[in-house]
Design a protein around this motif. Sequence first.
Motif, mmCIF file in Angstrom:
data_model
loop_
_atom_site.group_PDB
_atom_site.id
_atom_site.type_symbol
_atom_site.label_atom_id
_atom_site.label_comp_id
_atom_site.label_asym_id
_atom_site.label_seq_id
_atom_site.Cartn_x
_atom_site.Cartn_y
_atom_site.Cartn_z
ATOM 1 N N ALA A 57 0.845 -1.195 0.000
ATOM 2 C CA ALA A 57 0.000 0.000 0.000
ATOM 3 C C ALA A 57 0.878 1.242 0.000
ATOM 4 O O ALA A 57 2.033 1.205 0.446
ATOM 5 N N VAL A 58 0.332 2.335 -0.513
ATOM 6 C CA VAL A 58 0.968 3.656 -0.461
ATOM 7 C C VAL A 58 -0.045 4.597 0.188
ATOM 8 O O VAL A 58 -1.108 4.858 -0.387
ATOM 9 N N GLN A 59 0.274 5.071 1.378
ATOM 10 C CA GLN A 59 -0.659 5.881 2.163
ATOM 11 C C GLN A 59 -0.124 7.310 2.251
ATOM 12 O O GLN A 59 0.949 7.543 2.817
ATOM 13 N N HIS A 60 -0.839 8.266 1.716
ATOM 14 C CA HIS A 60 -0.351 9.640 1.667
ATOM 15 C C HIS A 60 -0.489 10.303 3.030
ATOM 16 O O HIS A 60 -1.518 10.210 3.699
ATOM 17 N N GLU A 61 0.594 10.962 3.449
ATOM 18 C CA GLU A 61 0.658 11.645 4.741
ATOM 19 C C GLU A 61 0.411 13.148 4.587
ATOM 20 O O GLU A 61 -0.322 13.749 5.358
ATOM 21 N N THR A 62 1.074 13.764 3.601
ATOM 22 C CA THR A 62 0.903 15.177 3.269
ATOM 23 C C THR A 62 0.852 15.289 1.753
ATOM 24 O O THR A 62 0.848 14.277 1.040
ATOM 25 N N ARG A 63 0.851 16.513 1.245
ATOM 26 C CA ARG A 63 0.778 16.705 -0.207
ATOM 27 C C ARG A 63 1.990 16.123 -0.930
ATOM 28 O O ARG A 63 1.903 15.795 -2.126
ATOM 29 N N ASP A 64 3.127 15.987 -0.236
ATOM 30 C CA ASP A 64 4.334 15.497 -0.898
ATOM 31 C C ASP A 64 5.047 14.395 -0.123
ATOM 32 O O ASP A 64 6.232 14.145 -0.324
ATOM 33 N N ALA A 65 4.331 13.700 0.744
ATOM 34 C CA ALA A 65 4.930 12.613 1.514
ATOM 35 C C ALA A 65 3.946 11.458 1.619
ATOM 36 O O ALA A 65 2.733 11.664 1.718
ATOM 37 N N ALA A 66 4.485 10.242 1.597
ATOM 38 C CA ALA A 66 3.635 9.058 1.673
ATOM 39 C C ALA A 66 4.354 7.955 2.434
ATOM 40 O O ALA A 66 5.587 7.844 2.387
ATOM 41 N N THR A 67 3.563 7.147 3.134
ATOM 42 C CA THR A 67 4.083 5.956 3.798
ATOM 43 C C THR A 67 3.886 4.764 2.880
ATOM 44 O O THR A 67 2.772 4.531 2.385
ATOM 45 N N VAL A 125 13.646 8.865 -7.418
ATOM 46 C CA VAL A 125 13.070 7.765 -6.654
ATOM 47 C C VAL A 125 11.972 8.260 -5.718
ATOM 48 O O VAL A 125 10.904 7.645 -5.620
ATOM 49 N N SER A 126 12.214 9.361 -5.019
ATOM 50 C CA SER A 126 11.219 9.836 -4.054
ATOM 51 C C SER A 126 9.907 10.201 -4.751
ATOM 52 O O SER A 126 8.818 9.857 -4.267
ATOM 53 N N ASN A 127 9.966 10.873 -5.889
ATOM 54 C CA ASN A 127 8.739 11.210 -6.608
ATOM 55 C C ASN A 127 8.053 9.971 -7.165
ATOM 56 O O ASN A 127 6.817 9.885 -7.187
ATOM 57 N N HIS A 128 8.847 9.009 -7.593
ATOM 58 C CA HIS A 128 8.274 7.760 -8.104
ATOM 59 C C HIS A 128 7.523 7.032 -6.996
ATOM 60 O O HIS A 128 6.395 6.564 -7.194
ATOM 61 N N LEU A 129 8.135 6.933 -5.815
ATOM 62 C CA LEU A 129 7.502 6.227 -4.716
ATOM 63 C C LEU A 129 6.250 6.942 -4.223
ATOM 64 O O LEU A 129 5.230 6.309 -3.921
ATOM 65 N N VAL A 130 6.293 8.247 -4.139
ATOM 66 C CA VAL A 130 5.167 9.003 -3.591
ATOM 67 C C VAL A 130 4.015 9.116 -4.582
ATOM 68 O O VAL A 130 2.845 8.966 -4.209
ATOM 69 N N HIS A 131 4.334 9.332 -5.863
ATOM 70 C CA HIS A 131 3.281 9.694 -6.817
ATOM 71 C C HIS A 131 2.965 8.625 -7.867
ATOM 72 O O HIS A 131 1.879 8.671 -8.470
ATOM 73 N N ARG A 132 3.853 7.658 -8.082
ATOM 74 C CA ARG A 132 3.637 6.748 -9.214
ATOM 75 C C ARG A 132 3.580 5.275 -8.834
ATOM 76 O O ARG A 132 3.023 4.465 -9.582
ATOM 77 N N THR A 133 4.151 4.903 -7.715
ATOM 78 C CA THR A 133 4.213 3.483 -7.356
ATOM 79 C C THR A 133 2.836 2.947 -6.994
ATOM 80 O O THR A 133 2.048 3.620 -6.330
ATOM 81 N N ARG A 134 2.580 1.710 -7.408
ATOM 82 C CA ARG A 134 1.309 1.060 -7.137
ATOM 83 C C ARG A 134 1.524 -0.216 -6.322
ATOM 84 O O ARG A 134 2.577 -0.837 -6.416
#
Length: 372
Positions: A57-67, A125-134
């Motif tokens: 799972a990718v769970q968004h924490e803020t507009r530019d951060a995700a767990t 990598v950070s943008n890929h993980l936060v915005h594109r990874t499924r």
Amino acid sequence: MTATVPRPSRGRPALSALRDRVLKVAELITTPLLPADYLDLLDPLRSGAALRGRIEAVQHETRDAATVVIRPGRDWRPHAPGQYVRIGIDVDGVRLWRAYSITSVLGRPDGCFTITVKAIPDGKVSNHLVHRTRPGTVVQLDQATGEFVLPEQRPAKALFVTAGSGITPVMGILRNQVHEARSTSGMDVVVVHSAPTADDVIFGAELRALAAAGSIRLVERHTAAQGLLDGAALAELVPDLAERTTWACGPVGLLESLERHWEGEGIADRLHTERFRPRVLVTGEGGTVTFGRSGRTLDVDGATPILDAAEDAGLLMPSGCRMGICYGCVLPLREGAVRDLRNGEVTTAAPGDGVLVQTCISAAAGACDIDH
């Protein structure tokens, strides 16, 4: 009476020979792949395979951060709160490695662990993980490592100073140890966190809940309205900081300000810092970097690590912590000179010297040839 001498059992050697023949036939059938390659497709997290994880799972924490929730392979070993893990993920067909702090509690019922990633400008990598990874994406893993952890003997009073994504290793500690230690040993914990606004505070709701429960004393510094946090400002916010063992993680400027303040107060031994990038102290003129086996030549300035310059040019490079600690980025310097950005030390090599350099903390100091 004639004694009968038993023959040696041939069962086990026969089975072994049969297994070897079956494997050879399987290899012929599956060429150019190996049977293990098909096992990787069917069960990439199996024991004995290269250590991998699957993103659940990718769970968004803020507009530019995700767990990012990761189910590790069966050979994964438990981490210590505050440690980080290296993640290898394919971005636009290129496998890139980055290190991220583990933010989850130990022994999750689902067997997963989490990292929390803040997307940075131009961060591949950070943008890929936060915005594109499924969910379902398989990543490569290393075992967790790092020294940014609490000692077995807890201090009576602790201070955590963080900014931006620097909260991630501290949250790993808070979730696992600090609130429990407070209830069992009277540990007094202060957390000072800096972010542009209240909405930008990663784990903001959870931190505020810990404070409301009395587990920590939380001080938020919202820099858009209050200005940057530094050593002097921190001393006003936490008057008894000299009595506290301190752990700090955040941008280089913040950490350097804290180090100067602690040194000036004569308490430098009570400050522990965690950097996501190496401290750059000395730069030079730069030069031409040739990657012999790749057939590429780059003009690189004296402040850019060779690793970063190569990746920006599309070269696949070995990497690890990117801080000069793990030696995962080491490559042979065939000829030329590089400068260690942490201390200015210049390393030179002539053909045949067999010199190895860390590309994550080394910049060109004139023309150089890297064997890659």
